[in-house]
Motif scaffolding. Structure first.
Motif, PDB file in Angstrom:
ATOM      1  N   UNK A 244       0.818  -1.206   0.000  1.00 37.09           N
ATOM      2  CA  UNK A 244       0.000   0.000   0.000  1.00 37.09           C
ATOM      3  C   UNK A 244       0.854   1.260   0.000  1.00 37.09           C
ATOM      4  N   UNK A 245       1.912   1.255   0.786  1.00 41.63           N
ATOM      5  CA  UNK A 245       2.791   2.424   0.831  1.00 41.63           C
ATOM      6  C   UNK A 245       3.393   2.694  -0.543  1.00 41.63           C
TER       7      UNK A 245
ATOM      8  N   UNK B  99       3.326   6.319  -2.413  1.00 45.43           N
ATOM      9  CA  UNK B  99       4.525   6.792  -3.113  1.00 45.43           C
ATOM     10  C   UNK B  99       4.199   6.999  -4.590  1.00 45.43           C
ATOM     11  N   UNK B 100       3.621   5.988  -5.218  1.00 50.96           N
ATOM     12  CA  UNK B 100       3.150   6.070  -6.611  1.00 50.96           C
ATOM     13  C   UNK B 100       1.631   6.012  -6.571  1.00 50.96           C
TER      14      UNK B 100
ATOM     15  N   UNK C  81      -2.773   6.610 -10.714  1.00 48.97           N
ATOM     16  CA  UNK C  81      -2.644   7.138 -12.080  1.00 48.97           C
ATOM     17  C   UNK C  81      -1.212   6.996 -12.605  1.00 48.97           C
ATOM     18  N   UNK C  82      -0.242   6.848 -11.695  1.00 51.80           N
ATOM     19  CA  UNK C  82       1.158   6.736 -12.096  1.00 51.80           C
ATOM     20  C   UNK C  82       1.599   5.297 -12.345  1.00 51.80           C
ATOM     21  N   UNK C  83       0.768   4.328 -12.014  1.00 54.48           N
ATOM     22  CA  UNK C  83       1.122   2.920 -12.179  1.00 54.48           C
ATOM     23  C   UNK C  83       0.906   2.540 -13.641  1.00 54.48           C
ATOM     24  N   UNK C  84       1.979   2.081 -14.280  1.00 52.33           N
ATOM     25  CA  UNK C  84       1.913   1.684 -15.681  1.00 52.33           C
ATOM     26  C   UNK C  84       2.441   0.260 -15.834  1.00 52.33           C
TER      27      UNK C  84
END
Length: 121
Positions: free
Chosen positions: A33-34, A39-40, A43-46
């Protein structure tokens, strides 16, 4: 006063493994989760970022261990909950092996996906 009943043998191996896996899952879930929610942000997870993370041996190993631990913890917990509700005899055997099969399939498929995410296979 109601009598305490549990299908776990007090201080038995399955009892101990259920507690150890619970503690491990709390720590790894907090890390997950952190890293992936604070941290990310979502929307930043690709896909490319996932491949980078999964190609790191430590991260890959942690995630596969997370999968195996969660599968064991869940299967063991469901099985013992059903036994606590009075499951016995042939039904108990069928449920036990069905849960073992489901847990094994989950781990195999999850490991295949994790391996594919490394970009190496």
């Amino acid at each position: 006063m109601a009598e305490h009943y549990s299908s776990f043998e007090p201080k038995g191996t399955r009892w101990l493994l259920q507690r150890i896996t619970a503690a491990f899952l709390v720590v790894v879930l907090a890390y997950h989760f952190l890293l992936l929610h604070f941290v990310n942000h979502a929307a930043d997870i690709t896909f490319a970022g996932t491949q980078v993370r999964m190609s790191q041996v430590g991260y890959f190993s942690t995630m596969v261990l997370f999968l195996v631990t969660a599968a064991f913890h869940g299967v063991n917990g469901v099985y013992n909950a059903l036994v606590n509700q009075g499951l016995d005899g042939t039904q108990k055997t069928v449920v036990k092996w069905s849960l073992v099969a489901a847990g094994t399939l989950l781990v195999v498929q999850g490991t295949r996906v994790a391996s594919a995410m490394t970009g190496l296979f």
